[in-house]
Scaffold this motif. Structure first.
Motif, PDB file in Angstrom:
ATOM      1  N   LEU A  37       0.819  -1.209   0.000  1.00 12.10           N
ATOM      2  CA  LEU A  37       0.000   0.000   0.000  1.00 12.10           C
ATOM      3  C   LEU A  37       0.855   1.262   0.000  1.00 12.10           C
ATOM      4  O   LEU A  37       0.347   2.361  -0.183  1.00 12.10           O
ATOM      5  CB  LEU A  37      -0.914   0.011   1.232  1.00 12.10           C
ATOM      6  CG  LEU A  37      -2.038  -1.028   1.250  1.00 12.10           C
ATOM      7  CD1 LEU A  37      -2.546  -1.244   2.663  1.00 12.10           C
ATOM      8  CD2 LEU A  37      -3.173  -0.579   0.349  1.00 12.10           C
ATOM      9  N   PHE A 317      -9.580  -6.723  -0.536  1.00 11.77           N
ATOM     10  CA  PHE A 317      -9.693  -5.299  -0.235  1.00 11.77           C
ATOM     11  C   PHE A 317      -8.568  -4.500  -0.881  1.00 11.77           C
ATOM     12  O   PHE A 317      -8.766  -3.337  -1.244  1.00 11.77           O
ATOM     13  CB  PHE A 317      -9.737  -5.080   1.273  1.00 11.77           C
ATOM     14  CG  PHE A 317     -11.082  -5.389   1.866  1.00 11.77           C
ATOM     15  CD1 PHE A 317     -12.127  -4.495   1.769  1.00 11.77           C
ATOM     16  CD2 PHE A 317     -11.314  -6.603   2.483  1.00 11.77           C
ATOM     17  CE1 PHE A 317     -13.376  -4.783   2.279  1.00 11.77           C
ATOM     18  CE2 PHE A 317     -12.558  -6.911   3.009  1.00 11.77           C
ATOM     19  CZ  PHE A 317     -13.600  -5.993   2.905  1.00 11.77           C
ATOM     20  N   ARG A 318      -7.385  -5.123  -1.044  1.00 12.43           N
ATOM     21  CA  ARG A 318      -6.331  -4.401  -1.761  1.00 12.43           C
ATOM     22  C   ARG A 318      -6.724  -4.182  -3.206  1.00 12.43           C
ATOM     23  O   ARG A 318      -6.414  -3.135  -3.797  1.00 12.43           O
ATOM     24  CB  ARG A 318      -5.017  -5.210  -1.690  1.00 12.43           C
ATOM     25  CG  ARG A 318      -3.847  -4.511  -2.402  1.00 12.43           C
ATOM     26  CD  ARG A 318      -3.528  -3.202  -1.719  1.00 12.43           C
ATOM     27  NE  ARG A 318      -2.513  -2.414  -2.426  1.00 12.43           N
ATOM     28  CZ  ARG A 318      -2.780  -1.533  -3.385  1.00 12.43           C
ATOM     29  NH1 ARG A 318      -4.031  -1.339  -3.797  1.00 12.43           N
ATOM     30  NH2 ARG A 318      -1.802  -0.828  -3.934  1.00 12.43           N
ATOM     31  N   PHE A 321      -8.509  -0.935  -4.340  1.00  4.12           N
ATOM     32  CA  PHE A 321      -7.751   0.303  -4.529  1.00  4.12           C
ATOM     33  C   PHE A 321      -6.952   0.296  -5.829  1.00  4.12           C
ATOM     34  O   PHE A 321      -6.258   1.279  -6.135  1.00  4.12           O
ATOM     35  CB  PHE A 321      -6.804   0.534  -3.346  1.00  4.12           C
ATOM     36  CG  PHE A 321      -7.516   0.688  -2.031  1.00  4.12           C
ATOM     37  CD1 PHE A 321      -8.141   1.885  -1.713  1.00  4.12           C
ATOM     38  CD2 PHE A 321      -7.573  -0.367  -1.132  1.00  4.12           C
ATOM     39  CE1 PHE A 321      -8.808   2.032  -0.507  1.00  4.12           C
ATOM     40  CE2 PHE A 321      -8.235  -0.230   0.073  1.00  4.12           C
ATOM     41  CZ  PHE A 321      -8.858   0.976   0.400  1.00  4.12           C
ATOM     42  N   PHE A 326      -0.310   4.863  -1.113  1.00  7.72           N
ATOM     43  CA  PHE A 326      -0.616   5.851  -0.094  1.00  7.72           C
ATOM     44  C   PHE A 326       0.624   6.295   0.673  1.00  7.72           C
ATOM     45  O   PHE A 326       1.650   5.616   0.707  1.00  7.72           O
ATOM     46  CB  PHE A 326      -1.626   5.258   0.898  1.00  7.72           C
ATOM     47  CG  PHE A 326      -2.901   4.798   0.265  1.00  7.72           C
ATOM     48  CD1 PHE A 326      -3.972   5.666   0.129  1.00  7.72           C
ATOM     49  CD2 PHE A 326      -3.026   3.499  -0.224  1.00  7.72           C
ATOM     50  CE1 PHE A 326      -5.153   5.247  -0.474  1.00  7.72           C
ATOM     51  CE2 PHE A 326      -4.197   3.078  -0.819  1.00  7.72           C
ATOM     52  CZ  PHE A 326      -5.264   3.943  -0.946  1.00  7.72           C
ATOM     53  N   TRP A 330      -1.556   6.770   6.008  1.00  5.05           N
ATOM     54  CA  TRP A 330      -2.759   6.153   5.457  1.00  5.05           C
ATOM     55  C   TRP A 330      -2.563   4.670   5.199  1.00  5.05           C
ATOM     56  O   TRP A 330      -3.477   3.863   5.417  1.00  5.05           O
ATOM     57  CB  TRP A 330      -3.161   6.860   4.162  1.00  5.05           C
ATOM     58  CG  TRP A 330      -3.793   8.197   4.385  1.00  5.05           C
ATOM     59  CD1 TRP A 330      -3.246   9.419   4.139  1.00  5.05           C
ATOM     60  CD2 TRP A 330      -5.088   8.446   4.935  1.00  5.05           C
ATOM     61  NE1 TRP A 330      -4.108  10.423   4.494  1.00  5.05           N
ATOM     62  CE2 TRP A 330      -5.256   9.849   4.979  1.00  5.05           C
ATOM     63  CE3 TRP A 330      -6.119   7.628   5.398  1.00  5.05           C
ATOM     64  CZ2 TRP A 330      -6.420  10.442   5.470  1.00  5.05           C
ATOM     65  CZ3 TRP A 330      -7.287   8.215   5.883  1.00  5.05           C
ATOM     66  CH2 TRP A 330      -7.430   9.611   5.916  1.00  5.05           C
ATOM     67  N   ALA A 331      -1.389   4.293   4.743  1.00  5.89           N
ATOM     68  CA  ALA A 331      -1.111   2.880   4.491  1.00  5.89           C
ATOM     69  C   ALA A 331      -1.209   2.070   5.780  1.00  5.89           C
ATOM     70  O   ALA A 331      -1.786   0.972   5.797  1.00  5.89           O
ATOM     71  CB  ALA A 331       0.266   2.713   3.853  1.00  5.89           C
ATOM     72  N   LEU A 333      -2.936   2.826   8.439  1.00  4.97           N
ATOM     73  CA  LEU A 333      -4.355   2.766   8.836  1.00  4.97           C
ATOM     74  C   LEU A 333      -5.098   1.701   8.039  1.00  4.97           C
ATOM     75  O   LEU A 333      -5.930   0.962   8.589  1.00  4.97           O
ATOM     76  CB  LEU A 333      -5.010   4.132   8.638  1.00  4.97           C
ATOM     77  CG  LEU A 333      -4.690   5.195   9.682  1.00  4.97           C
ATOM     78  CD1 LEU A 333      -5.333   6.533   9.288  1.00  4.97           C
ATOM     79  CD2 LEU A 333      -5.186   4.768  11.066  1.00  4.97           C
ATOM     80  N   LEU A 334      -4.809   1.600   6.761  1.00  7.03           N
ATOM     81  CA  LEU A 334      -5.469   0.584   5.939  1.00  7.03           C
ATOM     82  C   LEU A 334      -5.036  -0.823   6.349  1.00  7.03           C
ATOM     83  O   LEU A 334      -5.863  -1.748   6.373  1.00  7.03           O
ATOM     84  CB  LEU A 334      -5.160   0.828   4.463  1.00  7.03           C
ATOM     85  CG  LEU A 334      -5.909   1.999   3.816  1.00  7.03           C
ATOM     86  CD1 LEU A 334      -5.354   2.289   2.437  1.00  7.03           C
ATOM     87  CD2 LEU A 334      -7.408   1.700   3.733  1.00  7.03           C
ATOM     88  N   ALA A 337      -6.941  -1.684   9.266  1.00  2.00           N
ATOM     89  CA  ALA A 337      -8.310  -2.041   8.872  1.00  2.00           C
ATOM     90  C   ALA A 337      -8.364  -3.452   8.309  1.00  2.00           C
ATOM     91  O   ALA A 337      -9.310  -4.220   8.580  1.00  2.00           O
ATOM     92  CB  ALA A 337      -8.836  -1.034   7.848  1.00  2.00           C
ATOM     93  N   PHE A 338      -7.361  -3.826   7.512  1.00  2.00           N
ATOM     94  CA  PHE A 338      -7.285  -5.193   6.997  1.00  2.00           C
ATOM     95  C   PHE A 338      -7.196  -6.192   8.154  1.00  2.00           C
ATOM     96  O   PHE A 338      -7.817  -7.264   8.122  1.00  2.00           O
ATOM     97  CB  PHE A 338      -6.072  -5.372   6.094  1.00  2.00           C
ATOM     98  CG  PHE A 338      -6.150  -4.649   4.781  1.00  2.00           C
ATOM     99  CD1 PHE A 338      -7.338  -4.090   4.342  1.00  2.00           C
ATOM    100  CD2 PHE A 338      -5.024  -4.525   3.982  1.00  2.00           C
ATOM    101  CE1 PHE A 338      -7.406  -3.419   3.131  1.00  2.00           C
ATOM    102  CE2 PHE A 338      -5.080  -3.864   2.761  1.00  2.00           C
ATOM    103  CZ  PHE A 338      -6.272  -3.303   2.335  1.00  2.00           C
ATOM    104  N   THR A 341     -10.588  -6.422   9.905  1.00  2.00           N
ATOM    105  CA  THR A 341     -11.517  -7.155   9.037  1.00  2.00           C
ATOM    106  C   THR A 341     -11.193  -8.645   9.017  1.00  2.00           C
ATOM    107  O   THR A 341     -12.103  -9.490   9.027  1.00  2.00           O
ATOM    108  CB  THR A 341     -11.461  -6.586   7.610  1.00  2.00           C
ATOM    109  OG1 THR A 341     -11.726  -5.184   7.639  1.00  2.00           O
ATOM    110  CG2 THR A 341     -12.493  -7.273   6.719  1.00  2.00           C
TER     111      THR A 341
END
Length: 373
Positions: A37, A317-318, A321, A326, A330-331, A333-334, A337-338, A341
């Motif tokens: 990311l 999810f990747r 995008f 990012f 932000w990377a 944070l993602l 989130a992964f 999830t």
């Protein structure tokens, strides 16, 4: 105070998630365009260097842990068919569910024969990267575990016949065999033309032989068996969880300084066995560890489902995008989130598939239910 094999092992339950998390961190750090990311390519390389040994650590830990737990919990008077049935009831349903999802959603173009090989957990015997990493890539280690389960009844009989005073030689010999596997691989197995995508200095053929091939990984499993026997017989010199954790960290750092196969197979395997033994002894003696709290117990219980689900979550999810990358904040944070999830997906898989089907199919309806012991 519980003693020996009848003791529950909550610390090892918690450690299971730590091992699965190590694999997750390795996967999200892979320097591939469809995985990473991070926009900064230098940062991509740095992140991968930090977490490159984590995948080998997690898988190796699971292999040693499997031998240890199966030996610790072996039932008196058990039969081989009952043992195989219980293992299949726990392992196969979540594995097949995630495999079908991967085939239907992420890789529908996968050739039928490769899918069939994966369904029957035979992919790790095939020296072809598009086969042993087909569909849900982490599933290759379940192919190895299936071989372990087939071999456990024989290995357990052998281990029980080893006199307690000689176990240290068997443990040392098993560890030496792991190191020797790496040396023999580099010396004897032709390098071939292909390399591992994330390790361009490492031959793919040698990687398959020393890291993927179930027969080569049997030593990791056997190490767990012999260490468990040593602990049960009071023949293990316990260093405690903090010291074992420090030694495992030292092995992790050492892995940066050795060739890839030694990094994946040898530098962390014995410290991993020491940490597993230390956790089991602490649980047997009723002593607190870092891994016994309720959150770690929850995460440990769903760790198998997490291991199977996280790769699918990451890839799906990747893909949303596409070619977007990012800034570091932000990377991260993602990635978080992964992770969340993946935990939620694992919880669902555990609650809907793993736990109920394990309970339903672990015992034959033709035989009376057996109590553990």
């Amino acid at each position: 105070m519980p003693q020996g094999r009848n003791a529950r092992l909550p610390s090892l339950t918690g450690l299971r998630f730590v091992a699965a998390l190590a694999v997750f961190l390795f996967h999200v750090s892979l320097p591939f365009p469809n995985i990473t990311l991070f926009a900064d390519q230098d940062l991509v390389a740095d992140v991968y260097r930090v977490f490159a040994p984590a995948g080998g650590l997690g898988v190796t830990f699971f292999f040693v842990l499997s031998g240890f737990i199966l030996t610790w919990s072996a039932r008196g008077g058990d039969t081989t068919p009952r043992f195989w049935r219980r293992r299949a009831a726990k392992v196969v349903p979540p594995y097949l569910v995630t495999l079908v999802i991967a085939w239907a959603v992420l890789a529908p173009e996968t050739e039928l024969w490769k899918a069939v090989v994966n369904i029957f957990m035979l992919q790790s015997w095939v020296p072809d990267v598009s086969t042993f990493w087909a569909l849900n890539s982490p599933g290759w280690s379940l192919s190895v575990e299936a071989f372990f389960y087939l071999m456990f009844p024989v290995l357990y009989v052998v281990a029980r016949k080893v006199p307690g005073a000689q176990l240290k030689y068997w443990i040392g010999g098993t560890f030496a065999s792991i190191v020797l596997t790496c040396a023999v691989t580099y010396a004897v197995i032709p390098a071939g033309d292909e390399v591992v995508g994330n390790e361009p200095t490492q031959s793919l053929d040698q990687f398959w032989f020393a890291y993927i091939l179930p027969a080569a990984r049997l030593f990791d499993f056997a190490l767990g068996i012999f260490v468990a026997r040593a602990v049960l017989l009071g023949r293990w010199r316990n260093v405690g969880v903090p010291v074992a954790s420090a030694l495992l960290l030292a092995g992790y750092l050492l892995s940066y300084a050795v060739p890839v196969l030694y990094s994946l197979r040898a530098t962390m395997v014995f410290p991993a066995a020491m940490l597993i033994a230390a956790g089991a002894i602490a649980d047997r003696d009723g002593r607190a560890t870092w891994f016994r709290n309720r959150p770690m117990q929850f995460l440990g219980k769903i760790s198998y489902s997490f291991y199977l689900a996280h790769w699918l979550v990451l890839l799906y999810f990747r893909s949303l995008f596409a070619d977007t990358y990012f800034a570091p904040g932000w990377a991260v944070l993602l990635i978080a989130a992964f992770l969340v999830t993946s935990v939620l997906a694992a919880w669902v898989l555990y609650a809907v598939v793993e736990r109920p089907l394990t309970r339903l199919w672990s015992e034959s309806r033709r035989e009376p239910a057996r109590s553990g012991g």
